[in-house]
Write an enzyme that holds these catalytic residues in place. Sequence first.
Site: not given
Length: 232
Positions: A179, A195
């Site tokens: 992301h 992440c």
Amino acid sequence: MLSKVSRRGFLALAPLALAACTSSRGMPVAGVEPMPYVDPLYLEMYGAMPEEKFPIPAFNPARVRPELLRQVVYYPTSERPGTIIVDPGAKFLYLTRGDGQAIRYGVGVGRAGYDYQGEAYIGRKAAWPTWTPTATMIAENPELNAPWANGKPPGLDNPLGARALYLFQNGRDTLYRIHGNNDPASIGQSVSSGCVRLFNQDIIDLYNRVTVGSKVVVLNTGLAAPNDLGYI
């Protein structure tokens, strides 16, 4: 009024005065850090994106290590073109091109003990996604994360940034994401909850190049990164 003598002295000194002004132009100033040279291509690449739903501000590429900026590198691999390969140890993400090269992006990765490793695929893509902390994240930091248990709306302060790629295995969401983020200083660091984060400008570029179903490989840490070939 200047006398003839003083006028002659003034005229004689004038070229030296002008020369002094000219020669000082562009000279470093004591106590002031000189601005590093940045390729104009990078200034454009990481410039403002006012057309976005939430306009993205520019950031100065000179503030990060040059190797973390988007570029084409030599990266021979047996993986098919369009595969995403993440090297958490080197803090790089590669998008394979099938010609012995790859597009390389600098990334921020998970802290020790939070890294995801193995194979997955992109099960979903989202522009300006909602962020929802996991139960583990809420338990670890309830003050920070509990208020968003039902999801934090998209925007410049959203932890997922401008785009998100959701990693799946066997039809199930792994809860790991690739992301964007709103803190350029975090790229090249191990700070997230597992992440993989990119500059907002870079996640938009990657998002536009991959499709749902694209393979993702997250390597063991510590593998060497290839040498640069140039820019894109």
